[in-house]
Write a protein that holds these residues in place. Structure first.
Motif, PDB file in Angstrom:
ATOM      1  N   GLY A 248       7.776  11.135   9.399  1.00  0.00           N
ATOM      2  CA  GLY A 248       6.142   9.886   9.493  1.00  0.00           C
ATOM      3  C   GLY A 248       5.747   9.948   8.611  1.00  0.00           C
ATOM      4  N   CYS A 249       4.342   9.445   8.453  1.00  0.00           N
ATOM      5  CA  CYS A 249       3.440   8.842   7.225  1.00  0.00           C
ATOM      6  C   CYS A 249       2.576   9.708   8.015  1.00  0.00           C
ATOM      7  CB  CYS A 249       3.065   7.726   7.269  1.00  0.00           C
ATOM      8  SG  CYS A 249       3.129   7.296   5.949  1.00  0.00           S
ATOM      9  N   HIS A 250       2.166  10.517   6.723  1.00  0.00           N
ATOM     10  CA  HIS A 250       0.069  11.214   6.014  1.00  0.00           C
ATOM     11  C   HIS A 250      -0.628  10.556   6.370  1.00  0.00           C
ATOM     12  CE1 HIS A 250      -0.832  15.223   5.815  1.00  0.00           C
ATOM     13  NE2 HIS A 250      -1.692  14.715   4.586  1.00  0.00           N
ATOM     14  N   LEU A 251      -0.299   9.078   6.060  1.00  0.00           N
ATOM     15  CA  LEU A 251      -1.425   7.845   6.365  1.00  0.00           C
ATOM     16  C   LEU A 251      -1.813   7.233   7.464  1.00  0.00           C
ATOM     17  CD1 LEU A 251      -0.751   7.454   1.842  1.00  0.00           C
ATOM     18  CD2 LEU A 251      -2.618   8.982   3.704  1.00  0.00           C
ATOM     19  N   HIS A 252      -0.587   6.898   7.777  1.00  0.00           N
ATOM     20  CA  HIS A 252      -0.254   6.113   9.106  1.00  0.00           C
ATOM     21  C   HIS A 252       0.278   6.667  10.041  1.00  0.00           C
ATOM     22  CE1 HIS A 252       0.131   3.444   4.947  1.00  0.00           C
ATOM     23  NE2 HIS A 252      -0.975   2.536   5.605  1.00  0.00           N
ATOM     24  N   SER A 253      -0.060   7.526  11.155  1.00  0.00           N
ATOM     25  CA  SER A 253       0.188   8.303  12.098  1.00  0.00           C
ATOM     26  C   SER A 253       1.456   7.614  12.832  1.00  0.00           C
ATOM     27  CB  SER A 253      -0.977   8.975  12.464  1.00  0.00           C
ATOM     28  OG  SER A 253      -1.696   7.920  13.003  1.00  0.00           O
ATOM     29  N   SER A 254       0.945   5.820  13.787  1.00  0.00           N
ATOM     30  CA  SER A 254       1.896   5.248  14.088  1.00  0.00           C
ATOM     31  C   SER A 254       3.529   5.315  13.192  1.00  0.00           C
ATOM     32  CB  SER A 254       1.042   4.022  14.304  1.00  0.00           C
ATOM     33  OG  SER A 254       0.999   3.517  12.976  1.00  0.00           O
ATOM     34  N   MET A 255       3.429   5.638  12.088  1.00  0.00           N
ATOM     35  CA  MET A 255       4.795   5.067  11.591  1.00  0.00           C
ATOM     36  C   MET A 255       5.409   6.159  12.456  1.00  0.00           C
ATOM     37  SD  MET A 255       4.230   4.254   7.891  1.00  0.00           S
ATOM     38  CE  MET A 255       5.692   3.758   7.551  1.00  0.00           C
ATOM     39  N   ARG A 256       7.250   5.802  13.351  1.00  0.00           N
ATOM     40  CA  ARG A 256       8.118   7.240  13.081  1.00  0.00           C
ATOM     41  C   ARG A 256       9.290   5.962  12.572  1.00  0.00           C
ATOM     42  NH1 ARG A 256       4.546   9.783  13.777  1.00  0.00           N
ATOM     43  NH2 ARG A 256       3.555  10.376  16.395  1.00  0.00           N
TER      44      ARG A 256
ATOM     45  N   TYR B  77       0.699  -1.405   0.043  1.00  0.00           N
ATOM     46  CA  TYR B  77      -0.577   0.179  -0.169  1.00  0.00           C
ATOM     47  C   TYR B  77       0.525   1.252   0.177  1.00  0.00           C
ATOM     48  CZ  TYR B  77       0.715  -1.328   4.816  1.00  0.00           C
ATOM     49  OH  TYR B  77       1.186  -2.666   5.964  1.00  0.00           O
ATOM     50  N   ASP B  78       0.524   2.537  -0.685  1.00  0.00           N
ATOM     51  CA  ASP B  78       0.853   3.965  -0.282  1.00  0.00           C
ATOM     52  C   ASP B  78       1.519   4.186   0.765  1.00  0.00           C
ATOM     53  OD1 ASP B  78       0.037   3.483  -3.498  1.00  0.00           O
ATOM     54  OD2 ASP B  78      -0.760   5.359  -3.342  1.00  0.00           O
ATOM     55  N   HIS B  79       2.653   4.679   0.867  1.00  0.00           N
ATOM     56  CA  HIS B  79       3.042   5.569   2.161  1.00  0.00           C
ATOM     57  C   HIS B  79       3.382   7.622   2.008  1.00  0.00           C
ATOM     58  CE1 HIS B  79       3.236   2.221   5.053  1.00  0.00           C
ATOM     59  NE2 HIS B  79       4.006   1.672   4.068  1.00  0.00           N
ATOM     60  N   HIS B  80       3.400   7.619   2.598  1.00  0.00           N
ATOM     61  CA  HIS B  80       3.223   9.456   2.499  1.00  0.00           C
ATOM     62  C   HIS B  80       4.247   9.993   3.330  1.00  0.00           C
ATOM     63  CE1 HIS B  80       1.056  13.419   1.126  1.00  0.00           C
ATOM     64  NE2 HIS B  80       2.433  13.697   0.780  1.00  0.00           N
ATOM     65  N   VAL B  81       5.774   9.696   2.961  1.00  0.00           N
ATOM     66  CA  VAL B  81       6.928   9.996   3.982  1.00  0.00           C
ATOM     67  C   VAL B  81       6.611  11.041   4.031  1.00  0.00           C
ATOM     68  CG1 VAL B  81       8.937   9.706   4.408  1.00  0.00           C
ATOM     69  CG2 VAL B  81       7.444   7.717   3.293  1.00  0.00           C
TER      70      VAL B  81
END
Ligand SMILES: [Cu+2]
Length: 214
Positions: free
Chosen positions: A136-144, A88-92
């Motif tokens: 971070g990722c605009h689509l997945h706030s848990s990504m750090r 799936y997409d990520h928006h880093v």
């Protein structure tokens, strides 16, 4: 003319001396005395010999909703290569970091990474500024994730046992700075004397980092 040649010979001899270099083994514990992983270690000296900063291309993979590795330390002028291995997409994007989310990123960027579809696609970001960059990722706030762009060519990060090995440090007195993404205050700088044989340096953070979920 002869005098000039003598001076050149002397300058070359000094350059050879500067080339002598050693290894620093830096061990870092937290305030409770436990090994502290993911600490950025930056070594510098009063008079820095002319050395190549040796920019690199460092790959940061997006996989399982995580940045891997969590922490990337690179010299100034390097390139970050973001690779999406998720379906799936990520928006880093760079974002403010620190424990209060108040530390602005050294450099701002934002990039959309399409879902992996067999072919490995990547997006590169050239780093022009030094300092910390939280990811971070605009689509997945848990990504750090965390990047640190080092102003010096001698740097490292501590491993799971809290140790960073830094090679090719020029002989002589050096300052060893520690930095952690969650620190509220600067860490006390360490001093060491780099030389022919490996030197052990110990440091302690002035706080206890939270345990990061794996
Ligand atoms: Cu994402």
């Amino acid at each position: 003319m002869k005098r000039t040649l003598g001076f050149v010979a002397l300058a070359l001899a000094s350059a050879t001396l500067v080339a002598q270099a050693g290894t620093l083994n830096v061990s870092v514990t937290d305030k409770d005395g436990k090994p502290a992983p993911d600490v950025v270690v930056l070594v510098d000296m009063a008079i820095r010999p002319a050395v190549n900063n040796a920019p690199v291309t460092a790959t940061i993979v997006q996989q399982g909703l995580k940045f891997q590795p969590f922490l990337t330390v690179v010299p100034a002028g390097s390139t970050l290569r973001f690779v999406n291995r998720d379906g799936y997409d990520h928006h880093v994007r760079s974002q403010p970091g620190g424990p209060l989310g108040a530390v602005p990123p050294a450099q701002a960027f934002e990039l959309r990474l399409a879902a992996a579809d067999g072919a490995e696609r990547h997006v590169d970001v050239k780093l022009e500024k030094t300092g910390p960059i939280a990811l971070g990722c605009h689509l997945h706030s848990s990504m750090r994730g965390q990047v640190y762009v080092s102003p010096t060519p001698w740097f490292g990060k501590t491993d799971a046992s809290g140790v960073a090995r830094i090679d090719a440090v020029p002989d002589g007195p050096v300052q060893v700075a520690l930095w952690h993404a969650e620190q509220l205050q600067d860490q006390a700088p360490l001093r060491a004397e780099a030389g022919a044989s490996p030197v052990s340096v110990s440091g302690q953070l002035n706080f206890v980092p939270r345990r990061r979920r794996q």
